[in-house]
Scaffold this motif. Sequence first.
Motif, short mmCIF file in Angstrom:
data_model
loop_
_atom_site.label_atom_id
_atom_site.label_comp_id
_atom_site.label_asym_id
_atom_site.label_seq_id
_atom_site.Cartn_x
_atom_site.Cartn_y
_atom_site.Cartn_z
N TYR A 22 -4.17 -30.36 -45.49
CA TYR A 22 -3.53 -29.14 -45.01
C TYR A 22 -3.38 -29.11 -43.50
O TYR A 22 -2.52 -28.41 -42.97
CB TYR A 22 -4.29 -27.91 -45.51
N SER A 29 4.76 -30.15 -45.07
CA SER A 29 6.09 -29.53 -45.08
C SER A 29 7.10 -30.34 -45.88
O SER A 29 8.15 -29.82 -46.26
CB SER A 29 6.58 -29.33 -43.65
N GLY A 36 10.79 -22.11 -48.56
CA GLY A 36 9.34 -21.96 -48.46
C GLY A 36 8.61 -22.10 -49.77
O GLY A 36 7.41 -21.85 -49.84
N LYS A 59 -1.32 -24.12 -49.98
CA LYS A 59 -1.88 -22.77 -49.93
C LYS A 59 -2.93 -22.64 -48.83
O LYS A 59 -2.99 -21.62 -48.15
CB LYS A 59 -2.46 -22.39 -51.29
N ARG A 62 -1.02 -22.40 -45.55
CA ARG A 62 -0.43 -21.06 -45.38
C ARG A 62 -1.50 -20.05 -44.96
O ARG A 62 -1.27 -19.23 -44.09
CB ARG A 62 0.21 -20.61 -46.69
N PRO A 68 4.45 -21.12 -42.41
CA PRO A 68 4.75 -19.76 -42.85
C PRO A 68 4.84 -19.65 -44.37
O PRO A 68 5.08 -20.64 -45.07
CB PRO A 68 6.11 -19.47 -42.21
N TYR A 69 4.65 -18.44 -44.87
CA TYR A 69 4.81 -18.20 -46.31
C TYR A 69 6.27 -18.27 -46.70
O TYR A 69 6.61 -18.75 -47.77
CB TYR A 69 4.24 -16.83 -46.70
N THR A 70 7.16 -17.76 -45.85
CA THR A 70 8.60 -17.82 -46.09
C THR A 70 9.29 -18.35 -44.85
O THR A 70 8.72 -18.32 -43.76
CB THR A 70 9.18 -16.43 -46.43
#
Length: 71
Positions: A22, A29, A36, A59, A62, A68-70
Motif C-alpha cells: 500500500y 494505482s 477510482g 483499501k 485509501r 483518493p477514494y474517488t
Amino acid sequence: MAEYRKKRRKICQMCAGKSVDYKDVNIVSKYISEKGKILPRRMTGACAKHQREIAKQIKYARFMALIPYTK
C-alpha cells in the motif's frame, strides 16, 4: 477464413514474484480504474488469492490517504 487463435492466459504477477504494498502508490494505482474503482480479476490477471490481497492493499492506501477514494 478467420483464424482462431487461442488467447494466452494472463499470469498472476504476484505468483510470478512481484508484490503489492500500500505504500507504493505507483503500483497500487495500476489496479484502480480512472473512476477510482478496483479493477476486476479479468482486467488485472491476478488469481483469486492475490486479487483479495490487491483489494486489501488498495483499501489500506485509501485509509492512509495515499490515494483518493474517488477521482
